[in-house]
Design a protein around this motif. Structure first.
Motif, PDB file in Angstrom:
ATOM      1  N   LEU A 281      -8.093  26.771   4.562  1.00  0.00           N
ATOM      2  CA  LEU A 281      -9.222  25.212   3.994  1.00  0.00           C
ATOM      3  C   LEU A 281     -10.108  25.642   3.065  1.00  0.00           C
ATOM      4  O   LEU A 281     -10.675  25.473   1.990  1.00  0.00           O
ATOM      5  CB  LEU A 281      -9.594  24.908   5.345  1.00  0.00           C
ATOM      6  N   LYS A 284     -10.419  26.548  -2.127  1.00  0.00           N
ATOM      7  CA  LYS A 284      -9.977  24.850  -2.817  1.00  0.00           C
ATOM      8  C   LYS A 284      -9.057  25.473  -4.113  1.00  0.00           C
ATOM      9  O   LYS A 284      -8.304  24.441  -4.064  1.00  0.00           O
ATOM     10  CB  LYS A 284     -11.809  24.812  -2.786  1.00  0.00           C
ATOM     11  N   THR A 286      -6.498  27.403  -3.903  1.00  0.00           N
ATOM     12  CA  THR A 286      -5.272  27.731  -4.348  1.00  0.00           C
ATOM     13  C   THR A 286      -4.144  26.746  -3.948  1.00  0.00           C
ATOM     14  O   THR A 286      -3.771  26.122  -5.078  1.00  0.00           O
ATOM     15  CB  THR A 286      -5.039  28.922  -3.374  1.00  0.00           C
ATOM     16  N   LYS A 287      -5.498  25.432  -3.489  1.00  0.00           N
ATOM     17  CA  LYS A 287      -4.693  24.552  -3.038  1.00  0.00           C
ATOM     18  C   LYS A 287      -4.959  23.808  -4.308  1.00  0.00           C
ATOM     19  O   LYS A 287      -3.910  22.347  -4.449  1.00  0.00           O
ATOM     20  CB  LYS A 287      -5.656  23.881  -2.088  1.00  0.00           C
ATOM     21  N   ASN A 291      -1.489  21.644  -5.888  1.00  0.00           N
ATOM     22  CA  ASN A 291      -1.413  19.909  -5.927  1.00  0.00           C
ATOM     23  C   ASN A 291      -0.869  19.923  -7.557  1.00  0.00           C
ATOM     24  O   ASN A 291      -0.191  19.119  -7.337  1.00  0.00           O
ATOM     25  CB  ASN A 291      -2.236  19.605  -6.012  1.00  0.00           C
ATOM     26  N   GLN A 374       0.839  18.310   6.076  1.00  0.00           N
ATOM     27  CA  GLN A 374       0.448  19.347   6.203  1.00  0.00           C
ATOM     28  C   GLN A 374       0.802  20.877   6.982  1.00  0.00           C
ATOM     29  O   GLN A 374      -0.042  21.735   6.424  1.00  0.00           O
ATOM     30  CB  GLN A 374      -0.788  19.470   7.175  1.00  0.00           C
ATOM     31  N   MET A 377       1.651  22.011   3.745  1.00  0.00           N
ATOM     32  CA  MET A 377       0.740  22.305   2.723  1.00  0.00           C
ATOM     33  C   MET A 377       0.224  23.832   3.253  1.00  0.00           C
ATOM     34  O   MET A 377       0.156  24.971   2.254  1.00  0.00           O
ATOM     35  CB  MET A 377      -0.844  22.100   2.792  1.00  0.00           C
ATOM     36  N   THR A 381       0.892  27.316   1.512  1.00  0.00           N
ATOM     37  CA  THR A 381      -0.938  28.172   1.028  1.00  0.00           C
ATOM     38  C   THR A 381      -0.509  29.734   1.193  1.00  0.00           C
ATOM     39  O   THR A 381      -1.026  30.591   1.508  1.00  0.00           O
ATOM     40  CB  THR A 381      -2.045  27.929   2.061  1.00  0.00           C
TER      41      THR A 381
END
Length: 431
Positions: A281, A284, A286-287, A291, A374, A377, A381
């Motif tokens: 989490l 950031k 990487t997310k 996206n 989720q 994702m 990740t």
């Protein structure tokens, strides 16, 4: 537009799309073609069947369950990392098969609690059957002369699909029966032919959760099969396409790749400790990269809904009862109205702000959206972390992509790269 006898209205407006997807839950005629693969599975099921099954499925995807699968992803990633090792410094290679086998192994383990070791097999009939069935199903959408089931059942492709479905459902039925027997005797142990791989599972599988959550309205074996196929096909292809697209874009944008690697080093360091949800989490940027990859190349480029009553949109237009509507996700994801004039530039920084445009719908929208987002994702990740710790991705020879030379795509229920994701890899430790 017309598809044979079907009249379709196409919407690329985010405001209209949110209203349509929240209020119009019925699938249209086109979706019946997907039933060849999943029967009455929840993706394409009529609303009355979908409501009951969704109610049972949603608790199974609660964060407290999904986060336990990180250990599964990481264990399967180690095999994927090892598979990639054979390609280091050896020029172009297609990463699709390796990644798709990884996602299938991960999904089978999280759904059934069994390691089927597809990654270690050179040619598995189950994997091949899923690939071929997806490829042969999509063309029917654009062949109106095959809309009639009576005509379609006379075609060679229908007979071939029936054989492929037997392979897939036979494989899944065997795993379900094994899992039910484990539950009956009170065990939760993964059994394989290799005693070293026989381990006590420390998580509840999706099949177990579905059986538990449906105890007051129990799933039949056929229903469990259908939902298991939904999980295998949807989770596998969505995750595999997402991973491959992201890796491909990182190979084309090495500056972005190094920024991702730097973030991973800062957050996780050189520790070999198991990854945690808290670690993931914190990634950031990487997310944001994931996206942007999902915006650039949404695995599902459109969704179709059917109005069972008149629907008035924010624009003032009214779609009368019986209208079939195409929600053009690709169009919304590439509309400069929402993303700016650099819409065709791969720029993850657009997702580093708090406000993500409502036009971003890679997992659909509303109550009938993808409940596994989720899960997908976390799989994406975890895989990126595992691979980028070890390798650097560079462009394949003669495969340079930019806004003037876009990636060629094909549609077989998901959008996939025609060249099957060519790239090259280097070992980070030796550079």
């Amino acid at each position: 537009m017309w598809l044979g006898p079907m009249f379709l209205v196409v919407s690329s407006d985010a405001d209209n799309a949110t209203v349509i997807l929240k209020t119009t839950l019925h699938k249209t005629l086109v979706h019946k073609f997907g039933k060849i693969i999943i029967g009455q599975g929840s993706i394409f099921a009529p609303v009355d069947i979908w409501r009951r099954r969704r109610k049972i499925l949603v608790p199974s995807f609660a964060p407290r369950y999904v986060k336990q699968f990180i250990a599964v992803f990481e264990a399967q990633d180690k095999i994927l990392v090892e598979k990639f090792k054979s390609h280091v410094g050896k020029g172009n290679f297609s990463c699709w098969n390796d990644v798709s086998n990884y996602t299938l192994d991960s999904v089978c383990e999280t759904v059934f609690g069994m390691n089927v070791e597809l990654q270690r097999q050179l040619d598995n009939p189950f994997f091949s059957a899923i690939e071929e069935l997806m490829k042969t199903t999509a063309p029917r959408i654009f062949q109106p002369w095959f809309y009639s089931d009576a005509i379609y059942k006379l075609s060679p492709v229908f007979r071939r699909q029936a054989n492929l479905k037997k392979i897939i459902y036979g494989f899944i039925e065997d795993l379900i029966c094994k899992k039910k027997e484990q539950i009956r005797v009170g065990g939760n142990e993964e059994k394989t032919d290799n005693p070293a791989h026989n381990t006590k599972l420390n998580f509840k599988t999706f099949i177990e959760l579905m059986i538990e959550n449906s105890k007051d309205d129990a799933y039949t074996l056929a229903e469990l099969q259908e939902e298991a196929v939904v999980l295998l096909v949807a989770a596998n292809d969505t995750s595999a396409v997402g991973i491959c697209n992201t890796i491909l874009m990182l190979s084309q944008h090495t500056d972005i790749q190094e920024r991702v690697y730097k973030e991973m080093k800062e957050v996780i360091g050189d520790s070999n400790n198991p990854l945690t949800l808290n670690d993931l989490l914190k990634l950031k940027y990487t997310k944001a990269v994931i996206n942007e990859s999902l915006r650039f190349y949404p695995p599902v480029p459109f969704i179709i809904r059917s109005c069972k009553e008149d629907l008035t949109l924010p624009s003032g237009i009214t779609y009368p009862e019986g209208t079939d509507i195409v929600i053009n996700i690709w169009g919304m994801h590439h509309n400069p109205q929402y993303w700016g004039e650099d819409v065709n530039v791969f720029n993850p920084d657009r997702f580093m702000t708090e406000q993500i445009p409502k036009a971003f719908m890679p997992f659909s929208y509303g109550v009938r959206n993808c409940i596994g987002q989720q899960y997908a994702m976390l799989s994406l990740t975890t895989t990126l972390v595992s691979l980028l710790r070890k390798y650097r991705f560079i462009p394949a020879t003669n495969f340079k992509y930019d806004k003037n030379n876009p990636i060629r795509l094909s549609f077989d229920l998901m959008l996939k790269n025609v060249e099957r994701y060519p790239l090259q890899i280097e070992d980070r430790d030796k550079i």
